[in-house]
Scaffold this motif. Structure first.
Motif, short mmCIF file in Angstrom:
data_model
loop_
_atom_site.label_atom_id
_atom_site.label_comp_id
_atom_site.label_asym_id
_atom_site.label_seq_id
_atom_site.Cartn_x
_atom_site.Cartn_y
_atom_site.Cartn_z
N ASN A 194 0.85 -1.20 0.00
CA ASN A 194 0.00 0.00 0.00
C ASN A 194 0.89 1.25 0.00
OD1 ASN A 194 -1.81 2.09 0.52
ND2 ASN A 194 -3.07 0.83 1.88
N VAL A 195 0.85 2.02 -1.09
CA VAL A 195 1.76 3.16 -1.23
C VAL A 195 1.47 4.26 -0.20
CG1 VAL A 195 2.18 2.76 -3.67
CG2 VAL A 195 0.27 4.22 -2.99
N VAL A 196 0.25 4.27 0.35
CA VAL A 196 -0.09 5.27 1.37
C VAL A 196 0.71 5.02 2.65
CG1 VAL A 196 -1.98 6.18 2.81
CG2 VAL A 196 -2.39 5.60 0.41
N LEU A 197 1.17 3.77 2.85
CA LEU A 197 1.82 3.39 4.11
C LEU A 197 3.30 3.05 3.94
CD1 LEU A 197 -1.02 1.05 5.40
CD2 LEU A 197 -0.64 3.44 6.02
N MET A 198 3.94 3.60 2.93
CA MET A 198 5.31 3.23 2.63
C MET A 198 6.31 3.73 3.69
SD MET A 198 5.70 1.32 -0.10
CE MET A 198 4.38 0.39 0.67
N GLN A 199 6.08 4.91 4.23
CA GLN A 199 7.03 5.52 5.16
C GLN A 199 6.53 5.43 6.60
OE1 GLN A 199 8.87 9.27 3.74
NE2 GLN A 199 7.41 9.16 2.03
N ASN A 200 7.47 5.39 7.55
CA ASN A 200 7.10 5.29 8.96
C ASN A 200 6.25 6.48 9.41
OD1 ASN A 200 8.10 2.82 9.75
ND2 ASN A 200 10.09 3.60 10.35
N CYS A 201 6.58 7.68 8.90
CA CYS A 201 5.81 8.86 9.30
C CYS A 201 4.35 8.74 8.84
CB CYS A 201 6.44 10.14 8.75
SG CYS A 201 6.66 10.14 6.95
N ARG B 5 2.54 6.36 11.19
CA ARG B 5 2.15 7.09 12.41
C ARG B 5 0.87 7.89 12.16
NH1 ARG B 5 6.12 8.61 16.35
NH2 ARG B 5 8.05 7.41 16.15
N ALA B 6 0.84 8.59 11.02
CA ALA B 6 -0.32 9.41 10.69
C ALA B 6 -1.57 8.55 10.50
CB ALA B 6 -0.04 10.22 9.42
N PHE B 7 -1.40 7.37 9.89
CA PHE B 7 -2.54 6.47 9.68
C PHE B 7 -3.10 5.97 11.01
CE2 PHE B 7 -4.90 2.74 8.50
CZ PHE B 7 -5.39 3.02 7.22
N ILE B 8 -2.20 5.59 11.93
CA ILE B 8 -2.65 5.14 13.25
C ILE B 8 -3.37 6.27 13.97
CG2 ILE B 8 -1.87 4.35 15.53
CD1 ILE B 8 0.47 2.94 14.07
N GLY C 172 -1.13 -4.73 12.46
CA GLY C 172 0.18 -4.82 11.82
C GLY C 172 0.94 -3.50 11.86
N LEU C 173 0.24 -2.39 11.68
CA LEU C 173 0.88 -1.08 11.75
C LEU C 173 1.42 -0.81 13.15
CD1 LEU C 173 -1.64 1.04 9.65
CD2 LEU C 173 0.74 0.56 9.05
N ILE C 174 0.63 -1.16 14.16
CA ILE C 174 1.07 -0.95 15.54
C ILE C 174 2.25 -1.85 15.86
CG2 ILE C 174 0.38 -1.17 17.97
CD1 ILE C 174 -2.46 -0.36 17.10
N LEU C 175 2.19 -3.10 15.41
CA LEU C 175 3.31 -4.03 15.63
C LEU C 175 4.58 -3.54 14.94
CD1 LEU C 175 1.52 -7.48 15.18
CD2 LEU C 175 2.40 -6.53 17.31
N SER C 176 4.43 -2.88 13.78
CA SER C 176 5.59 -2.36 13.06
C SER C 176 6.29 -1.26 13.85
CB SER C 176 5.18 -1.84 11.68
OG SER C 176 4.46 -0.61 11.78
N MET C 177 5.59 -0.68 14.83
CA MET C 177 6.18 0.34 15.69
C MET C 177 6.78 -0.27 16.96
SD MET C 177 5.80 3.19 14.14
CE MET C 177 4.97 3.64 12.61
N GLY C 178 6.80 -1.61 17.01
CA GLY C 178 7.38 -2.28 18.17
C GLY C 178 6.45 -2.37 19.36
N ASN D 31 2.97 8.16 22.05
CA ASN D 31 4.16 8.75 21.46
C ASN D 31 4.15 8.58 19.94
OD1 ASN D 31 6.87 9.92 21.54
ND2 ASN D 31 7.60 7.88 21.03
N VAL D 32 3.72 7.40 19.45
CA VAL D 32 3.63 7.15 18.02
C VAL D 32 2.65 8.13 17.37
CG1 VAL D 32 2.71 5.52 16.32
CG2 VAL D 32 4.32 4.73 18.06
N MET D 33 1.51 8.37 18.04
CA MET D 33 0.49 9.27 17.49
C MET D 33 0.83 10.73 17.68
SD MET D 33 -3.12 7.31 18.29
CE MET D 33 -3.03 7.60 20.06
N GLU D 34 1.92 11.01 18.43
CA GLU D 34 2.38 12.37 18.69
C GLU D 34 1.37 13.16 19.53
OE1 GLU D 34 4.99 13.90 15.18
OE2 GLU D 34 3.35 12.74 14.28
N ALA D 35 1.12 12.61 20.74
CA ALA D 35 0.27 13.28 21.73
C ALA D 35 1.07 13.48 23.01
CB ALA D 35 -0.99 12.46 21.98
N PRO D 36 2.06 14.38 23.04
CA PRO D 36 2.96 14.51 24.19
C PRO D 36 2.28 14.95 25.48
CG PRO D 36 3.29 16.32 22.65
CD PRO D 36 2.40 15.34 21.96
N VAL D 37 1.26 15.79 25.38
CA VAL D 37 0.58 16.27 26.60
C VAL D 37 -0.13 15.11 27.29
CG1 VAL D 37 -1.19 17.80 27.52
CG2 VAL D 37 0.33 18.60 25.69
#
Length: 321
Positions: free
Chosen positions: A122-129, A132-135, A169-175, A202-208
């Protein structure tokens, strides 16, 4: 506001600068809570329905930033038992809807509605960033987090098992380990460990939200540690008190039957001291002897007194009260 709503509110303000990440997040939102409508003359419309205004606002912003197209927004107030407001964000123009569907790869070159759930192709999910955005988009569309003060639980509800496995699978790919459970008609991807939920925030970028959860985890662990220590100390105190009561009973029985004169000097000394100081610890009893005796020595003498009392009870069962 619930913790889950706080997280979604924070994520709604987080906007990836890269267009490919914006497309990945739009793809997730459409995939989890979107609808594609096709009219009789083969004209397409794309819309989402959500009760969370933060999600509607984020989706609207993503479409505007990414495609700069006309978007219709409507809000309907619920009635009866369903009083929550429902937000609808729709792309009603055919050409604009086609641009969106083609970008997020929900339509093939022949105009057929189709979604590639492969993580590798799936070309939409090629990069790690983009992953993250998809999750992040999937959570905004169909996710929730429990109040960490009560328990730890993160989930994303999917209409199909294939979609759930893609999210897993996406979540597992983030360890991060995630599991799937069938609940009613939904396949739910979930995480229950507090440290893993911190990782997914942290993956979803919600630091607060991440810091709030970490602070709650630290306080809960401290409270748990203090409670365990108090329970341990309470158990030790109860054990000490029970032992002291038994020692007192044995010594009084010896005194009232055989008498202290029948005891060796060292046993008579500790027997009299225990009666005089029933609340004292073994260490305190040992320090009060002359010369002082260690805890093991005191315990040894008291055990001997206990054995003597037991023998006396066996010899004179009728004298025990």
């Amino acid at each position: 506001m619930s913790f889950s709503s706080k997280v979604k509110e924070e994520l709604s303000r987080q906007l990836s600068p890269a267009r490919h990440c914006q497309i990945a997040e739009i793809a997730a939102i459409l995939s989890l809570c979107g609808r594609i409508q096709i009219s009789e003359n083969n004209r397409y419309r794309v819309k989402i329905h959500t009760e969370n205004e933060a999600v509607a606002r984020k989706y609207f912003t993503l479409l505007k930033k990414t495609f700069n197209i006309r978007i219709d927004v409507s809000i309907r107030q619920g009635i009866g038992n369903h009083k929550n407001r429902t937000c609808t964000v729709a792309v009603t123009h055919h050409e604009d809807a086609m641009r969106v569907l083609q970008a997020v790869k929900l339509i093939d070159p022949y105009g057929e509605i189709e979604e590639n759930l492969s993580l590798a192709q799936n070309v939409v999910l090629m990069q790690n960033c983009c992953k993250r955005a998809f999750i992040r988009g999937a959570f905004l569309a169909a996710g929730s987090i429990s109040d960490p003060e009560k328990f730890y639980h993160f989930e994303i509800a999917c209409a199909t098992e294939a979609k759930a496995k893609q999210i897993q699978g996406l979540i597992l790919s983030m360890g991060i380990e995630a599991k799937i459970v069938l609940r009613k008609k939904y396949f739910v991807v979930y995480i229950k460990e507090g440290n893993l939920i911190v990782d997914i925030l942290n993956v979803m970028e919600a630091p607060v939200a991440l810091m709030e959860l970490e602070n709650i985890r630290i306080l809960k662990e401290m409270r748990g540690s203090v409670n365990r220590q108090v329970n341990c100390e309470t158990a030790n105190i109860n054990k000490t008190v029970s032992a002291a009561v038994k020692q007192m009973e044995d010594i009084i029985y010896i005194r009232d039957t055989a008498g202290f004169d029948s005891l060796p000097d060292n046993l008579r000394e500790i027997a009299e001291l225990r009666l005089a100081r029933p609340e004292a610890t073994l260490k305190e009893l040992g320090e009060a002897l002359d010369p002082p005796v260690g805890k093991s020595g005191v315990n040894h003498r008291l055990r001997k007194l206990g054995n003597m009392a037991e023998l006396l009870r066996q010899e004179r069962p009728d004298t025990e009260t």
